[in-house]
Scaffold this motif. Structure first.
Motif, PDB file in Angstrom:
ATOM      1  N   VAL A  40     -10.756 -11.287  -2.492  1.00 59.36           N
ATOM      2  CA  VAL A  40      -9.689 -12.214  -2.853  1.00 59.36           C
ATOM      3  C   VAL A  40      -9.081 -11.753  -4.177  1.00 59.36           C
ATOM      4  CG1 VAL A  40      -9.197 -14.548  -3.689  1.00 59.36           C
ATOM      5  CG2 VAL A  40     -10.658 -14.210  -1.706  1.00 59.36           C
ATOM      6  N   ARG A  41      -9.942 -11.468  -5.113  1.00 64.49           N
ATOM      7  CA  ARG A  41      -9.505 -11.020  -6.437  1.00 64.49           C
ATOM      8  C   ARG A  41      -8.640  -9.763  -6.333  1.00 64.49           C
ATOM      9  NH1 ARG A  41     -11.778  -8.022  -8.783  1.00 64.49           N
ATOM     10  NH2 ARG A  41     -10.443  -7.491 -10.497  1.00 64.49           N
ATOM     11  N   ILE A  42      -9.113  -8.834  -5.519  1.00 69.61           N
ATOM     12  CA  ILE A  42      -8.390  -7.573  -5.342  1.00 69.61           C
ATOM     13  C   ILE A  42      -6.974  -7.821  -4.843  1.00 69.61           C
ATOM     14  CG2 ILE A  42      -8.276  -5.474  -3.945  1.00 69.61           C
ATOM     15  CD1 ILE A  42     -11.413  -5.551  -4.000  1.00 69.61           C
ATOM     16  N   LEU A  43      -6.853  -8.663  -3.837  1.00 71.51           N
ATOM     17  CA  LEU A  43      -5.526  -8.931  -3.300  1.00 71.51           C
ATOM     18  C   LEU A  43      -4.647  -9.570  -4.361  1.00 71.51           C
ATOM     19  CD1 LEU A  43      -6.207 -10.135   0.311  1.00 71.51           C
ATOM     20  CD2 LEU A  43      -5.826  -7.864  -0.569  1.00 71.51           C
ATOM     21  N   HIS A  44      -5.226 -10.441  -5.150  1.00 77.15           N
ATOM     22  CA  HIS A  44      -4.486 -11.104  -6.223  1.00 77.15           C
ATOM     23  C   HIS A  44      -3.925 -10.098  -7.206  1.00 77.15           C
ATOM     24  CE1 HIS A  44      -4.228 -15.437  -6.705  1.00 77.15           C
ATOM     25  NE2 HIS A  44      -5.238 -15.506  -5.898  1.00 77.15           N
ATOM     26  N   SER A  45      -4.798  -9.240  -7.691  1.00 78.44           N
ATOM     27  CA  SER A  45      -4.404  -8.298  -8.730  1.00 78.44           C
ATOM     28  C   SER A  45      -3.746  -7.019  -8.252  1.00 78.44           C
ATOM     29  CB  SER A  45      -5.624  -7.950  -9.585  1.00 78.44           C
ATOM     30  OG  SER A  45      -6.661  -7.433  -8.775  1.00 78.44           O
ATOM     31  N   MET A  46      -4.037  -6.595  -7.028  1.00 76.70           N
ATOM     32  CA  MET A  46      -3.516  -5.326  -6.563  1.00 76.70           C
ATOM     33  C   MET A  46      -2.356  -5.376  -5.588  1.00 76.70           C
ATOM     34  SD  MET A  46      -5.728  -3.716  -8.317  1.00 76.70           S
ATOM     35  CE  MET A  46      -6.914  -2.371  -8.148  1.00 76.70           C
ATOM     36  N   SER A  47      -2.191  -6.481  -4.883  1.00 75.08           N
ATOM     37  CA  SER A  47      -1.148  -6.551  -3.859  1.00 75.08           C
ATOM     38  C   SER A  47       0.241  -6.262  -4.406  1.00 75.08           C
ATOM     39  CB  SER A  47      -1.166  -7.920  -3.175  1.00 75.08           C
ATOM     40  OG  SER A  47      -0.914  -8.945  -4.112  1.00 75.08           O
ATOM     41  N   GLY A  48       0.424  -6.535  -5.689  1.00 79.06           N
ATOM     42  CA  GLY A  48       1.736  -6.272  -6.269  1.00 79.06           C
ATOM     43  C   GLY A  48       1.873  -4.847  -6.773  1.00 79.06           C
ATOM     44  N   LYS A  49       0.755  -4.257  -7.176  1.00 77.95           N
ATOM     45  CA  LYS A  49       0.779  -2.907  -7.737  1.00 77.95           C
ATOM     46  C   LYS A  49       0.633  -1.815  -6.677  1.00 77.95           C
ATOM     47  CE  LYS A  49      -1.447  -4.669 -11.932  1.00 77.95           C
ATOM     48  NZ  LYS A  49      -1.725  -6.024 -11.428  1.00 77.95           N
ATOM     49  N   PHE A  50      -0.137  -2.128  -5.626  1.00 81.48           N
ATOM     50  CA  PHE A  50      -0.315  -1.177  -4.532  1.00 81.48           C
ATOM     51  C   PHE A  50       0.417  -1.729  -3.324  1.00 81.48           C
ATOM     52  CE2 PHE A  50      -3.678  -0.358  -7.414  1.00 81.48           C
ATOM     53  CZ  PHE A  50      -4.005   0.989  -7.281  1.00 81.48           C
ATOM     54  N   GLN A  51       0.695  -0.883  -2.378  1.00 84.01           N
ATOM     55  CA  GLN A  51       1.384  -1.356  -1.190  1.00 84.01           C
ATOM     56  C   GLN A  51       0.355  -1.615  -0.114  1.00 84.01           C
ATOM     57  OE1 GLN A  51       4.313   1.695  -0.383  1.00 84.01           O
ATOM     58  NE2 GLN A  51       5.595   0.994  -2.080  1.00 84.01           N
ATOM     59  N   LEU A  52      -0.436  -2.622  -0.347  1.00 80.43           N
ATOM     60  CA  LEU A  52      -1.478  -2.973   0.607  1.00 80.43           C
ATOM     61  C   LEU A  52      -0.976  -3.924   1.690  1.00 80.43           C
ATOM     62  CD1 LEU A  52      -4.422  -3.777  -1.837  1.00 80.43           C
ATOM     63  CD2 LEU A  52      -4.135  -1.712  -0.465  1.00 80.43           C
ATOM     64  N   PRO A  53      -1.485  -3.762   2.920  1.00 78.42           N
ATOM     65  CA  PRO A  53      -1.119  -4.671   4.008  1.00 78.42           C
ATOM     66  C   PRO A  53      -1.926  -5.962   3.853  1.00 78.42           C
ATOM     67  CG  PRO A  53      -2.677  -3.068   4.811  1.00 78.42           C
ATOM     68  CD  PRO A  53      -2.322  -2.650   3.405  1.00 78.42           C
ATOM     69  N   TRP A  54      -1.740  -6.633   2.727  1.00 75.78           N
ATOM     70  CA  TRP A  54      -2.486  -7.851   2.411  1.00 75.78           C
ATOM     71  C   TRP A  54      -2.344  -8.951   3.460  1.00 75.78           C
ATOM     72  CZ3 TRP A  54       0.720 -12.021   2.219  1.00 75.78           C
ATOM     73  CH2 TRP A  54       2.077 -11.761   2.003  1.00 75.78           C
ATOM     74  N   HIS A  55      -1.223  -8.920   4.173  1.00 76.70           N
ATOM     75  CA  HIS A  55      -0.993  -9.961   5.182  1.00 76.70           C
ATOM     76  C   HIS A  55      -1.935  -9.838   6.367  1.00 76.70           C
ATOM     77  CE1 HIS A  55       1.521  -6.455   5.977  1.00 76.70           C
ATOM     78  NE2 HIS A  55       1.380  -6.730   7.259  1.00 76.70           N
ATOM     79  N   ARG A  56      -2.648  -8.697   6.460  1.00 78.59           N
ATOM     80  CA  ARG A  56      -3.578  -8.527   7.583  1.00 78.59           C
ATOM     81  C   ARG A  56      -4.977  -8.997   7.222  1.00 78.59           C
ATOM     82  NH1 ARG A  56      -1.386  -2.547   8.349  1.00 78.59           N
ATOM     83  NH2 ARG A  56       0.648  -3.041   9.216  1.00 78.59           N
ATOM     84  N   VAL A  57      -5.103  -9.630   6.060  1.00 84.41           N
ATOM     85  CA  VAL A  57      -6.408 -10.134   5.629  1.00 84.41           C
ATOM     86  C   VAL A  57      -6.408 -11.663   5.686  1.00 84.41           C
ATOM     87  CG1 VAL A  57      -8.120 -10.130   3.794  1.00 84.41           C
ATOM     88  CG2 VAL A  57      -6.588  -8.165   4.078  1.00 84.41           C
TER      89      VAL A  57
END
Length: 109
Positions: A40-57
């Motif tokens: 959860v923390r990772i998505l919070h802090s990294m979703s904006g800096k990296f182009q992660l497919p956060w919506h698939r989590v």
DNA sequence: AACATGACGGACA
DNA sequence: GTGTCCGCCATGT
């Protein structure tokens, strides 16, 4: 061996289009079975800096975790654009859409 | 070092 | 099905 965070990010990056994984599942594959909150923390802090497919989590119940209406809708829209059916309460059919990596955790350096 | 945070998970009533 | 409670643990302050 990379850090938990790095492995988790690698795993998230590798979720296929149209598939989803849960926080706990990702934590497990990353080597920390009870590290869902770190994901959860990772998505919070990294979703904006990296182009992660956060919506698939999503969470273990197979639902979108956001309480915020705007964010909730954004994730729902993203998933539906990839062919994932999401009902009005944010529920997703895990049996059908959950991704199960065949690569064991050791492969994620 | 102590404390707070976080989009969670599982057990239970 | 719902709601509460407690455990989890890397990171930031």
């Amino acid at each position: 061996m990379k850090s938990f965070t790095e492995r988790a990010i690698t795993i998230i990056e590798n979720i296929p289009n149209g598939k989803v994984m849960t926080y706990g599942q990702i934590a497990k594959y990353a080597g920390s079975p009870r590290g869902a909150r770190q994901v959860v923390r990772i998505l919070h802090s990294m979703s904006g800096k990296f182009q992660l497919p956060w919506h698939r989590v999503i969470n273990s119940k197979g639902e979108i975790g956001f309480q915020d209406e705007v964010q909730f809708k954004r994730q729902k829209t993203f998933l539906e654009s990839e062919g994932v059916f999401v009902n009005n309460r944010g529920k997703i059919d895990l049996e059908y859409y959950q991704y199960h990596p065949e690569v064991p955790p050791e492969e994620y350096e």
